[in-house]
Scaffold this active site. Structure first.
Site, PDB file in Angstrom:
ATOM      1  CG  ASP A  12      -1.852   1.323   1.299  1.00 13.89           C
ATOM      2  OD1 ASP A  12      -2.211   1.635   0.155  1.00 13.89           O
ATOM      3  OD2 ASP A  12      -2.081   1.438   2.399  1.00 13.89           O
ATOM      4  CG  ASP A  14      -1.716   7.345   0.989  1.00 13.71           C
ATOM      5  OD1 ASP A  14      -0.967   8.423   0.786  1.00 13.71           O
ATOM      6  OD2 ASP A  14      -2.439   7.112  -0.095  1.00 13.71           O
TER       7      ASP A  14
END
Length: 219
Positions: A12, A14
């Site tokens: 991922d 963020d």
């Protein structure tokens, strides 16, 4: 127990590659305030951590509240300004990416423009090239498995041989729904003072760690 040896690692963006969750959630709360909607930072983290802007619109639409047409453009600028002032890479992530022997890519709920900006601004983009996948590319965002399945398919690796590194409940749920191994990461500033281990373990994470230097020890 035999050590899991992934053939692909999906990160991922963020909260895993860049320490952006507090910045983006505060930008969201500020943008909603301008639109006349009260949302605290804590509420933003609980409701929308790891979710797309589409999910924000759908949430308020389900409550009978249509946000202004200018909301998304305003939010994008708020996030860009906040990132330009304060965004930092997650400590230790550049060193980790430099030593990985396993193919890796990014799969994020953020739009592709924001992913590229975040990685370019923090000097991480060269570790991924064009292996960047966004929720814009699939019908359903996290916690649905679509984005992770799409990324693995584009990378040519079966879900069962894929490891996902996530910081959000929706991301962990999406990885598990895709039939992948999910590791929760709690080293972002948004987990300071919160039980990140408990939150991500309850979501189904296979392991949870809070420092990138501990990553390889889990393989």
């Amino acid at each position: 127990m035999r050590t899991f040896e992934p053939e692909l690692i999906i990160f991922d963006c963020d909260g895993v590659l860049v320490d952006s969750e507090l910045l983006s959630c505060q930008s969201l709360a500020d943008g909603l305030a301008v639109a006349g909607v009260a949302l605290s930072l804590d509420e933003a983290l609980k409701l929308f951590l790891g979710r797309s802007t589409k999910a924000v619109l759908e949430h308020y639409r389900s409550l009978g509240r249509e946000l202004p047409e200018s909301f998304l453009a305003d939010l994008k600028q708020r996030v860009r300004d906040s990132f330009s002032a304060s965004l930092q890479p997650i400590p230790g992530i550049a060193a980790l990416l430099s030593t990985l022997a396993v193919p890796c890519c990014v799969a994020s709920s953020s739009d592709l423009d924001r992913i590229k900006f975040s990685l370019q601004f923090t000097g991480l983009i060269d570790h991924f090239g064009d292996r960047l996948y966004s929720a814009e590319m699939v019908a359903r965002g996290k916690p649905a498995p679509d984005l992770f399945l799409y990324a693995a398919d584009r990378m040519g690796i079966p879900p069962a041989r894929t490891l996902v590194v996530e910081d959000s409940v929706s991301g962990v749920m999406a990885a598990k729904a895709a039939g992948m191994t999910a590791w929760g990461f709690t080293g972002g500033s948004h987990y300071h003072g919160r039980d990140g281990h408990g939150i991500l373990e309850a979501a189904g994470a296979d392991r949870v760690f809070d420092c990138m230097r501990d990553f390889s020890g889990n393989l």
